[in-house]
Enzyme design. Sequence first.
Site, PDB file in Angstrom:
ATOM      1  N   GLU A 139       0.846  -1.199   0.000  1.00 49.69           N
ATOM      2  CA  GLU A 139       0.000   0.000   0.000  1.00 49.69           C
ATOM      3  C   GLU A 139       0.882   1.250   0.000  1.00 49.69           C
ATOM      4  OE1 GLU A 139      -3.323  -0.293   2.836  1.00 49.69           O
ATOM      5  OE2 GLU A 139      -3.098   1.851   3.217  1.00 49.69           O
ATOM      6  N   ASP A 147       0.232   5.296   0.615  1.00 47.18           N
ATOM      7  CA  ASP A 147      -0.861   6.135   1.145  1.00 47.18           C
ATOM      8  C   ASP A 147      -0.608   7.615   1.186  1.00 47.18           C
ATOM      9  OD1 ASP A 147      -2.519   4.133   2.085  1.00 47.18           O
ATOM     10  OD2 ASP A 147      -1.507   4.003   4.013  1.00 47.18           O
ATOM     11  N   GLU A 197      -2.975  10.489   3.104  1.00 49.59           N
ATOM     12  CA  GLU A 197      -4.199  10.771   3.856  1.00 49.59           C
ATOM     13  C   GLU A 197      -4.166  12.234   4.251  1.00 49.59           C
ATOM     14  OE1 GLU A 197      -4.763   8.140   7.187  1.00 49.59           O
ATOM     15  OE2 GLU A 197      -4.755   6.361   5.923  1.00 49.59           O
TER      16      GLU A 197
END
Length: 278
Positions: A101, A103, A105
Amino acid sequence: MASFSEGLPAFLLVFLVTLSSSFAGNLNQEFDLTWGGNRGKVFNGGELLSLSLDKTSGSGFQSKKEYMFGRIDMQLKLVAGDSAGTVTTYYLSSQGPNHDEIDFEFLGNVTGEPYIVHTNVYAQGKGNREQQFYLWFDPTKNFHTYSIQWNPYQIVFLVDNTPIRQFKNAESLGVSYPKSQPMRIYSSLWNADDWATRGGLVKTDWSKAPFTAYYRNFNVQTCSGSCTSGFSNGVWQNQELDAYGRRRLRWAQKNFMIYNYCTDYKRFPQGFPPECRV
Ligand SMILES: *[C@@H]1O[C@H](CO)[C@@H](O)[C@H](O)[C@H]1NC(C)=O
């Protein structure tokens, strides 16, 4: 050529002779709204997408396609005004138990206070590699471009083309690297007021709902077709940042990085993870 290629792992060789393709996407054709009912919407024949969050639910979308290395750009305009307690995620992820993953955010804040851009990299199910940043602009006033550059050597997170984070392949130090599981793009807007803003101190003000974030100008450069013929000099495929990129990375990290797991002595009293050394 023969002697040059003999020393290279097969996956790198295939990668090096890859034909790069570039695609500017119609959001309708590239993504599926996956949850949140009509809180996710696509407008203008696929030019603009929005996600929203209210007290009942957030919303999200995912790419129809999977990607295996590439440069992926999206423009986002984050929740304006009082966005405290909300989180807008934008990430790549594979499926299954030992997932990879990459990411982004975006942690909201009360009006006038800064968003936090939270980043992480998971390989073979292991994450805990957080770096966090403030931005040098208000991400709610205009669209800005958030990019992930992912190749066998490095993962680079970029904001308006400025690298803010580089995660290098440290397999030589025994650290797993995302390089064999294709990933989809995901995004969501949801309530995380138990941790997002000032560590959970500031709660979502539901009287300000619905909260809305906007997306446009999706673009991806990746291997086309079988990925086995032709040449490419796509910059995203480079092994290293160039001098300008390295300078911009230092600038972003010096001025805007507010958390780096690689300098968090309290968290790693026995020594930092090996990838912190590269
Ligand atoms: C919100 O604003 C406060 C005060 O400026 C700051 O400490 C915090 O890092 C900001 N961002 C988030 C997501 O909490």
